[in-house]
Design a protein around this motif. Structure first.
Motif, PDB file in Angstrom:
ATOM      1  N   ILE A   1     -17.380   7.338 -15.867  1.00 39.55           N
ATOM      2  CA  ILE A   1     -16.109   7.987 -15.551  1.00 39.55           C
ATOM      3  C   ILE A   1     -15.038   6.935 -15.284  1.00 39.55           C
ATOM      4  CG2 ILE A   1     -14.928   9.378 -13.786  1.00 39.55           C
ATOM      5  CD1 ILE A   1     -17.592  11.012 -13.609  1.00 39.55           C
ATOM      6  N   GLU A   2     -15.415   5.847 -14.614  1.00 41.31           N
ATOM      7  CA  GLU A   2     -14.477   4.751 -14.377  1.00 41.31           C
ATOM      8  C   GLU A   2     -13.916   4.218 -15.693  1.00 41.31           C
ATOM      9  OE1 GLU A   2     -14.460   0.256 -12.371  1.00 41.31           O
ATOM     10  OE2 GLU A   2     -16.280   1.080 -13.272  1.00 41.31           O
ATOM     11  N   THR A   3     -14.764   4.102 -16.707  1.00 39.65           N
ATOM     12  CA  THR A   3     -14.322   3.573 -17.996  1.00 39.65           C
ATOM     13  C   THR A   3     -13.302   4.484 -18.665  1.00 39.65           C
ATOM     14  OG1 THR A   3     -16.427   2.427 -18.338  1.00 39.65           O
ATOM     15  CG2 THR A   3     -15.078   2.833 -20.286  1.00 39.65           C
ATOM     16  N   VAL A   4     -13.596   5.791 -18.735  1.00 46.48           N
ATOM     17  CA  VAL A   4     -12.638   6.698 -19.382  1.00 46.48           C
ATOM     18  C   VAL A   4     -11.382   6.857 -18.531  1.00 46.48           C
ATOM     19  CG1 VAL A   4     -14.359   7.891 -20.776  1.00 46.48           C
ATOM     20  CG2 VAL A   4     -13.810   8.776 -18.498  1.00 46.48           C
ATOM     21  N   LEU A   5     -11.514   6.724 -17.214  1.00 43.03           N
ATOM     22  CA  LEU A   5     -10.339   6.753 -16.343  1.00 43.03           C
ATOM     23  C   LEU A   5      -9.410   5.581 -16.679  1.00 43.03           C
ATOM     24  CD1 LEU A   5      -9.060   8.172 -13.767  1.00 43.03           C
ATOM     25  CD2 LEU A   5     -10.162   6.347 -12.455  1.00 43.03           C
ATOM     26  N   ASP A   6      -9.987   4.411 -16.897  1.00 46.86           N
ATOM     27  CA  ASP A   6      -9.182   3.251 -17.287  1.00 46.86           C
ATOM     28  C   ASP A   6      -8.505   3.485 -18.634  1.00 46.86           C
ATOM     29  OD1 ASP A   6      -9.681   1.782 -15.020  1.00 46.86           O
ATOM     30  OD2 ASP A   6     -11.341   0.651 -15.879  1.00 46.86           O
ATOM     31  N   TYR A   7      -9.236   4.053 -19.578  1.00 50.34           N
ATOM     32  CA  TYR A   7      -8.676   4.314 -20.913  1.00 50.34           C
ATOM     33  C   TYR A   7      -7.511   5.297 -20.859  1.00 50.34           C
ATOM     34  CZ  TYR A   7     -12.734   2.218 -23.365  1.00 50.34           C
ATOM     35  OH  TYR A   7     -13.702   1.377 -23.865  1.00 50.34           O
TER      36      TYR A   7
ATOM     37  N   LYS B   1     -20.814   2.091 -26.183  1.00 47.28           N
ATOM     38  CA  LYS B   1     -21.559   0.922 -26.653  1.00 47.28           C
ATOM     39  C   LYS B   1     -20.775   0.050 -27.625  1.00 47.28           C
ATOM     40  CE  LYS B   1     -26.000   3.187 -25.896  1.00 47.28           C
ATOM     41  NZ  LYS B   1     -27.269   3.672 -26.499  1.00 47.28           N
ATOM     42  N   VAL B   2     -19.574   0.469 -27.955  1.00 47.36           N
ATOM     43  CA  VAL B   2     -18.742  -0.323 -28.873  1.00 47.36           C
ATOM     44  C   VAL B   2     -17.351  -0.491 -28.270  1.00 47.36           C
ATOM     45  CG1 VAL B   2     -19.981   0.361 -30.960  1.00 47.36           C
ATOM     46  CG2 VAL B   2     -18.078   1.770 -30.149  1.00 47.36           C
ATOM     47  N   SER B   3     -16.673  -1.558 -28.659  1.00 49.29           N
ATOM     48  CA  SER B   3     -15.287  -1.758 -28.205  1.00 49.29           C
ATOM     49  C   SER B   3     -14.360  -0.939 -29.088  1.00 49.29           C
ATOM     50  CB  SER B   3     -14.918  -3.246 -28.272  1.00 49.29           C
ATOM     51  OG  SER B   3     -15.039  -3.719 -29.601  1.00 49.29           O
ATOM     52  N   HIS B   4     -13.180  -0.652 -28.566  1.00 53.62           N
ATOM     53  CA  HIS B   4     -12.264   0.239 -29.273  1.00 53.62           C
ATOM     54  C   HIS B   4     -10.849  -0.341 -29.336  1.00 53.62           C
ATOM     55  CE1 HIS B   4     -15.323   3.317 -29.061  1.00 53.62           C
ATOM     56  NE2 HIS B   4     -15.346   3.240 -27.749  1.00 53.62           N
ATOM     57  N   LYS B   5     -10.241  -0.194 -30.499  1.00 51.26           N
ATOM     58  CA  LYS B   5      -8.811  -0.449 -30.600  1.00 51.26           C
ATOM     59  C   LYS B   5      -8.079   0.782 -30.053  1.00 51.26           C
ATOM     60  CE  LYS B   5      -9.114  -3.524 -34.587  1.00 51.26           C
ATOM     61  NZ  LYS B   5      -8.717  -3.767 -36.002  1.00 51.26           N
ATOM     62  N   GLN B   6      -6.804   0.594 -29.773  1.00 56.59           N
ATOM     63  CA  GLN B   6      -6.036   1.666 -29.157  1.00 56.59           C
ATOM     64  C   GLN B   6      -6.056   2.943 -29.988  1.00 56.59           C
ATOM     65  OE1 GLN B   6      -4.848   3.429 -26.442  1.00 56.59           O
ATOM     66  NE2 GLN B   6      -4.128   1.381 -25.902  1.00 56.59           N
ATOM     67  N   VAL B   7      -5.955   2.825 -31.301  1.00 55.59           N
ATOM     68  CA  VAL B   7      -5.922   4.024 -32.136  1.00 55.59           C
ATOM     69  C   VAL B   7      -7.244   4.782 -32.045  1.00 55.59           C
ATOM     70  CG1 VAL B   7      -6.702   2.870 -34.266  1.00 55.59           C
ATOM     71  CG2 VAL B   7      -5.262   4.922 -34.398  1.00 55.59           C
TER      72      VAL B   7
END
Length: 552
Positions: free
Chosen positions: A397-403, A443-449
């Motif tokens: 949840i912390e990760t998606v909160l940051d996103y 499990k993977v990094s993401h670009k903004q798009v």
């Protein structure tokens, strides 16, 4: 005496180590000794740092040791002793100030450890025989010796300003740290600062003199490391009024404050501070009464909420939560999350308890059945109130909160989603985190798009109604970020190109081409600005600080 090297291994390149600067200037001010500073970060190769230090050929190396660099420093010390066996290695800092003899017994490459406040002790250590110095652990006859603790400096004005004029000139894009006091009157059970209950201050005249140097140099972000800046109203109001009298548009001052201590006079003053000039970090941590009692941190939640809502329009706010505290289970943490989220700060820092040696909570490990990492950052794994699996869910949840929240990239689309499809904010982020997990997105990094795409696909997956309206809000958020190189697949571009060019001709661009590079123009089927079911055309004007919006 040969070269003495002060080493700061920071967590990021933009950070600066305040402690080694204080020590360098203090020692040089009160003796004929000269010290050299070497800084790097944990993101750099250990072998490269080792080579840098070797080439400087120091006789003594003093490392500043913190939770974020302890493991790195210990590894570095072992390698230094292989290639420079005669070089004295000294460590100082909070990470080696407790269970110190044990640390030295386990790490034979460490010759000395300085505990407590470093300036005066380091000066005496470098100037006198080791047996005449307090505040230093050392080796003698196969044993670890210690002559007792050094008294802290009573008059902090004795400590010179940490930054040179040349360094200020070259640090405009770095974060510079500053303190106007030491110690904390509160006794929060999880915090190292609670061990120093007395508060000592630099004089107001001295602090103002220092702040002028930052303002004159044009440093953009100055972070006060005072543990609670707003203890003494007379003092903090004096300093804030001084800063306001010397206002610079590009400068931000960051303070850690207790949000429920402000009275009406202070709030009225803060409401008039120019937007972005002040930045506050407020440690809410929990709203669970039983937890607050256990950690010795009482918040007046009604007053805190009122104060935050009053100042949030012009003060940049970071609000902190801590998962893993005593009596805070997964369900009560939801309440703490929703409380903080309802205040709409710029950032919600969802942190996890660190069980630090020397703190009260470290002595309660058995009481609350704590399990935690045995290495930095000593983060909680579970206790009798919350399981490892539940803490893992909060990590996600912390990760998606940051996103989707802390990035501040999705204000319109997330607001629409919450307003129309969720009764509580926590449920949305929990839902989104589970969706991310099911798709393998963590499990993977993401670009903004990609992060935009995932939110659109989440909405489709949930089968929520009015996807056409939601997509318009999401499109608005996407176009607000900056001139797009390309559009995501879910955006339907319906711009009137002729009208776009006519608008640009009336603006102060050198050419239509420059106008296209610095703007975007789009038609929306739903007015996402006024939240009305009617079409609107919007011109997005991009500049360095923010995107300006014009409706047509």
């Amino acid at each position: 005496m040969g070269k003495i090297l002060l080493v700061g291994i920071n967590s990021q390149y933009v950070h600066t180590n305040l402690a080694i600067r204080y020590i360098k200037n203090y020692v040089e001010n009160y003796s004929s000794l000269k010290l050299e500073i070497y800084e790097s970060s944990i993101n750099n190769q250990l072998s490269a740092i080792l080579m840098d230090i070797f080439e400087k050929n120091p006789e003594k190396i003093i490392f500043s040791t913190y939770i974020w660099n302890k493991e790195f420093v210990f590894k570095l010390v072992k390698e230094i002793k292989k290639i420079m066996p005669d070089t004295a290695v000294i460590l100082g800092g909070p990470e080696v100030s407790y269970l110190t003899a044990e640390i030295m017994n386990e790490n034979s490459g460490i010759d000395f450890i300085i505990v407590g406040e470093g300036e005066k002790t380091t000066l005496e250590f470098l100037s006198k025989g080791i047996e005449d110095v307090k505040g230093v652990y050392y080796r003698k006859d196969g044993q670890i010796k210690f002559n007792g603790y050094q008294l802290p400096i009573s008059d902090l004005d004795e400590v010179p300003f940490p930054y040179s004029e040349e360094e200020l000139k070259n640090s405009k894009n770095k974060i510079l740290y500053y303190e106007s006091s030491r110690g904390c009157p509160f006794e929060c059970s999880y915090c190292m600062s609670s061990l120093d209950k007395s508060v000592r201050y630099f004089s107001l005249d001295r602090v103002k003199e220092d702040l002028k140097k930052f303002l004159h140099a044009g440093i953009t972000l100055i972070k006060f490391v005072d543990r609670t800046f707003n203890i003494d109203k007379r003092r903090y109001m004096n300093l804030w009024k001084f800063l306001l009298d010397n206002y610079r548009e590009e400068v931000t001052f960051h303070f850690e404050i207790s949000g429920d201590l402000f009275d009406e006079e202070t709030i009225e003053f803060l409401e008039k501070v120019p937007k972005g000039f002040f930045q506050f970090e407020i440690g809410v941590q929990t709203i669970n009464k039983k937890t607050m009692n256990a950690i010795k941190r009482e918040n007046n939640l009604v007053k805190l909420k009122n104060n935050v809502l009053r100042i949030k329009d012009n003060i940049h706010l970071h609000l902190d939560l801590i998962a893993g505290l005593p009596y805070e289970d997964y369900d009560t943490f939801k309440d703490s999350f929703d409380y903080v989220y309802s205040l709409k700060p710029e950032m919600i820092q969802l942190g996890f308890l660190k069980v630090l040696k020397g703190t009260l909570i470290f002595g309660q490990v058995e009481t609350y059945s704590y399990k935690f990492l045995n290495f930095p950052p000593y983060e909680v794994l579970s206790n009798e109130f919350i399981s490892y699996g539940e803490l893992t869910d909060l990590k996600k949840i912390e990760t998606v909160l940051d996103y989707y929240y802390n990035s501040e990239n999705y204000p319109k689309s997330i607001e629409y989603l919450l307003k129309n499809h969720y009764e509580r904010s926590f449920d949305f982020y929990e839902d989104l985190a589970r969706y991310y997990d099911s798709r393998g997105h963590f499990k993977v990094s993401h670009k903004q798009v990609s992060i935009f795409n995932h939110l659109y696909e989440f909405y489709v997956y949930k089968g929520f109604y009015d996807i056409e309206i939601f997509t318009e809000y999401l499109k608005y958020d996407y176009l607000t970020l900056g001139k797009p190189g390309s559009y995501p697949y879910w955006i339907e571009s319906v711009k009137n190109k002729e009208k776009y060019n006519e608008i640009l001709k009336k603006m102060h661009f050198k050419s239509i081409r420059e106008g296209h590079n610095k703007t975007e123009f789009e038609k929306f089927k739903y007015n996402v600005i006024s939240d009305e079911a009617k079409e609107v055309e919007i011109l997005f004007i991009y500049n360095r600080k923010e995107t300006k919006i014009q409706e047509y």
